[in-house]
Design a protein around this motif. Structure first.
Motif, mmCIF file in Angstrom:
data_model
loop_
_atom_site.group_PDB
_atom_site.id
_atom_site.type_symbol
_atom_site.label_atom_id
_atom_site.label_comp_id
_atom_site.label_asym_id
_atom_site.label_seq_id
_atom_site.Cartn_x
_atom_site.Cartn_y
_atom_site.Cartn_z
ATOM 1 N N ILE A 104 24.264 -5.270 29.771
ATOM 2 C CA ILE A 104 24.574 -4.550 28.520
ATOM 3 C C ILE A 104 25.307 -5.468 27.662
ATOM 4 C CG2 ILE A 104 24.066 -2.418 29.600
ATOM 5 C CD1 ILE A 104 27.080 -2.264 29.499
ATOM 6 N N ALA A 105 26.403 -6.369 28.162
ATOM 7 C CA ALA A 105 26.869 -7.421 27.319
ATOM 8 C C ALA A 105 27.714 -8.243 27.892
ATOM 9 C CB ALA A 105 28.295 -6.121 26.878
ATOM 10 N N TYR A 106 28.421 -9.285 27.276
ATOM 11 C CA TYR A 106 28.928 -10.252 27.704
ATOM 12 C C TYR A 106 30.550 -10.084 27.494
ATOM 13 C CZ TYR A 106 24.562 -13.112 27.736
ATOM 14 O OH TYR A 106 23.130 -13.633 27.731
ATOM 15 N N ASP A 107 31.201 -10.800 28.416
ATOM 16 C CA ASP A 107 32.661 -10.397 28.370
ATOM 17 C C ASP A 107 33.348 -11.716 28.800
ATOM 18 O OD1 ASP A 107 35.312 -9.159 28.302
ATOM 19 O OD2 ASP A 107 35.125 -8.702 30.217
ATOM 20 N N ALA A 108 34.676 -11.995 28.269
ATOM 21 C CA ALA A 108 35.500 -12.891 28.745
ATOM 22 C C ALA A 108 36.720 -12.318 29.363
ATOM 23 C CB ALA A 108 36.092 -13.735 27.643
ATOM 24 N N ILE A 109 37.026 -12.942 30.744
ATOM 25 C CA ILE A 109 38.254 -12.578 31.497
ATOM 26 C C ILE A 109 39.380 -13.243 30.777
ATOM 27 C CG2 ILE A 109 39.508 -12.011 33.509
ATOM 28 C CD1 ILE A 109 36.457 -12.083 34.892
ATOM 29 N N ALA A 110 40.387 -12.542 30.117
ATOM 30 C CA ALA A 110 41.522 -13.196 29.469
ATOM 31 C C ALA A 110 42.679 -13.175 30.537
ATOM 32 C CB ALA A 110 41.884 -12.631 28.335
ATOM 33 N N VAL A 111 43.245 -14.489 30.553
ATOM 34 C CA VAL A 111 44.555 -14.373 31.313
ATOM 35 C C VAL A 111 45.778 -14.101 30.353
ATOM 36 C CG1 VAL A 111 46.078 -15.880 32.774
ATOM 37 C CG2 VAL A 111 43.709 -16.154 32.809
ATOM 38 N N ILE A 112 46.586 -13.211 30.536
ATOM 39 C CA ILE A 112 47.394 -12.708 29.951
ATOM 40 C C ILE A 112 49.076 -12.752 30.019
ATOM 41 C CG2 ILE A 112 46.069 -11.095 28.690
ATOM 42 C CD1 ILE A 112 47.261 -8.709 30.286
ATOM 43 N N ALA A 267 34.310 -2.183 20.829
ATOM 44 C CA ALA A 267 35.066 -2.466 22.210
ATOM 45 C C ALA A 267 35.775 -3.729 22.524
ATOM 46 C CB ALA A 267 34.272 -1.567 23.175
ATOM 47 N N GLY A 268 35.286 -4.813 21.823
ATOM 48 C CA GLY A 268 35.670 -6.129 22.075
ATOM 49 C C GLY A 268 34.840 -7.014 22.898
ATOM 50 N N PHE A 269 33.565 -6.398 22.860
ATOM 51 C CA PHE A 269 32.633 -7.389 23.968
ATOM 52 C C PHE A 269 31.772 -7.950 23.134
ATOM 53 C CE2 PHE A 269 34.387 -3.651 26.605
ATOM 54 C CZ PHE A 269 34.980 -4.402 27.420
ATOM 55 N N ILE A 270 30.792 -8.571 23.613
ATOM 56 C CA ILE A 270 29.689 -9.563 22.927
ATOM 57 C C ILE A 270 28.487 -8.887 23.201
ATOM 58 C CG2 ILE A 270 28.972 -11.934 22.758
ATOM 59 C CD1 ILE A 270 31.877 -11.939 24.075
ATOM 60 N N PRO A 271 27.740 -8.605 22.307
ATOM 61 C CA PRO A 271 26.287 -8.098 22.434
ATOM 62 C C PRO A 271 25.406 -8.739 23.422
ATOM 63 C CG PRO A 271 26.663 -7.776 20.322
ATOM 64 C CD PRO A 271 27.650 -8.737 20.936
ATOM 65 N N ILE A 272 24.611 -8.127 24.366
ATOM 66 C CA ILE A 272 23.920 -8.857 25.415
ATOM 67 C C ILE A 272 22.870 -9.884 24.726
ATOM 68 C CG2 ILE A 272 21.913 -7.146 25.404
ATOM 69 C CD1 ILE A 272 23.697 -9.221 28.527
ATOM 70 N N THR A 273 22.414 -9.520 23.381
ATOM 71 C CA THR A 273 21.534 -10.236 22.750
ATOM 72 C C THR A 273 22.100 -11.551 21.854
ATOM 73 O OG1 THR A 273 21.807 -9.132 20.700
ATOM 74 C CG2 THR A 273 19.834 -8.642 22.159
ATOM 75 N N ALA A 274 23.428 -11.651 22.139
ATOM 76 C CA ALA A 274 24.262 -12.662 21.270
ATOM 77 C C ALA A 274 23.651 -14.368 21.708
ATOM 78 C CB ALA A 274 25.614 -12.786 21.619
ATOM 79 N N LYS A 275 23.441 -14.377 23.035
ATOM 80 C CA LYS A 275 23.005 -15.594 23.369
ATOM 81 C C LYS A 275 21.654 -16.065 23.388
ATOM 82 C CE LYS A 275 26.998 -16.365 26.666
ATOM 83 N NZ LYS A 275 27.238 -16.992 28.092
ATOM 84 N N GLY A 276 20.785 -14.934 22.687
ATOM 85 C CA GLY A 276 19.606 -15.291 22.398
ATOM 86 C C GLY A 276 18.665 -14.569 23.441
ATOM 87 N N SER A 277 18.993 -14.116 24.706
ATOM 88 C CA SER A 277 18.162 -13.777 25.523
ATOM 89 C C SER A 277 18.823 -12.562 26.423
ATOM 90 C CB SER A 277 17.583 -14.644 26.769
ATOM 91 O OG SER A 277 18.745 -15.140 27.335
ATOM 92 N N ASN A 278 18.132 -11.314 26.755
ATOM 93 C CA ASN A 278 18.833 -10.284 27.541
ATOM 94 C C ASN A 278 18.937 -10.681 28.829
ATOM 95 O OD1 ASN A 278 19.514 -7.476 27.998
ATOM 96 N ND2 ASN A 278 17.527 -6.898 28.392
ATOM 97 N N GLY A 279 20.486 -10.814 29.057
ATOM 98 C CA GLY A 279 21.053 -11.100 30.514
ATOM 99 C C GLY A 279 21.591 -12.510 30.628
#
Length: 280
Positions: A104-112, A267-279
């Protein structure tokens, strides 16, 4: 280490607990109720999508519970929930559970770190060494002479599982770290303790903490889409078998442009379509 850990534990006791369950209280039958359980990372997407979905489908109720990725996978496998959300991939022992993945989305894990900490960049190998206890003082990575306070997630956390796989190469964490059950608690403790370091979803990063660059690359939508940020993942919603009925309707809604371009981004995430393919 004892003094630092005691201080971190004190902040843990003050951290606000995230409510586990949200949803309408009106009476419903099993036929018009959708139960979604799992990742606290995905919870904001699931909850806002639930509200929008219920407005459009007033005869249906979506119950959303943030109990951790592992619990979400267990629940959907056993049939106690319709959808299990997870911020990690399935483990080898979960591959035969008959689950079908809807990314459903892409995410980065941020080191804080705390905003007062002058360290703004770490290498991936330095992050690994810190969370394994090999580096214990901020002076070893260009910071002040100050003991590092490790803040980690519990073993049910999908974020922890993904971080361990990507950063630690599935090797052990330092067992002396303070363990917390939710993303919000990690952020709260790091925001209050100058010595602390933790990791959370990019979507939960606020001005209260600072996300450091990893290998010179800051976490952002652009660096996730380009693949240059090294600590990134896909967010998942699992069903037992191919989704059908109300579960499919809700998943289709989550994947719709209305949710992907508003709820997911807000919510701060990246749509799953952002990389041009679902998944991806």
């Amino acid at each position: 280490m004892r003094a630092t850990r005691a201080t971190l534990v004190a902040f843990v006791l003050l951290a606000t607990l995230v409510p586990l369950l949200s949803g309408c209280s009106r009476g419903t039958s099993a036929q018009d109720k959708i139960i979604v359980t799992g990742s606290t990372t995905i919870q904001p997407i699931a909850e806002v999508a639930k509200e929008d979905y219920e407005r459009r489908n007033p005869d249906q109720v979506v119950l959303v519970s943030g109990v951790g990725s592992s619990a979400g996978i267990e629940n959907v496998s056993s049939g106690t929930s319709d959808i299990g959300t997870s911020s990690r991939e399935l483990k080898d022992e979960e591959l035969d559970l008959g689950l079908v993945d809807t990314p459903i989305a892409y995410d980065a894990i941020a080191v804080i770190v705390n905003p007062s900490n002058p360290v703004t960049s770490l290498s991936k190998s330095q992050v690994k060494a810190i969370f394994q206890g090999a580096i214990t003082n901020w002076s070893e990575v260009g910071g002040p002479d100050m003991e590092i306070g490790l803040v980690n997630r519990d073993e049910a956390s999908g974020t922890r599982e993904a971080f361990a796989k990507i950063v630690l190469d599935k090797e052990r964490f330092d067992p002396t770290a303070v363990i917390l059950p939710g993303t919000g608690q990690v952020r709260s403790v790091v925001a209050q303790e100058p010595r602390a370091i933790g990791y959370i979803s990019l979507g939960f990063v606020t001005d209260d903490v600072h996300a450091v660059a990893i290998d010179g690359v800051e976490p952002s939508e652009a660096t996730v889409v380009s693949g240059t940020y090294p600590v990134q993942r896909v967010l998942h919603m699992f069903t037992k078998g191919a989704p059908t009925g109300l579960a499919k309707r809700y998943l289709d809604f989550v994947l719709s442009p209305d949710v992907q371009e508003s709820v997911v981004r807000d919510a701060g995430f990246i749509p799953i379509t952002a990389k041009g393919s679902n998944g991806g």
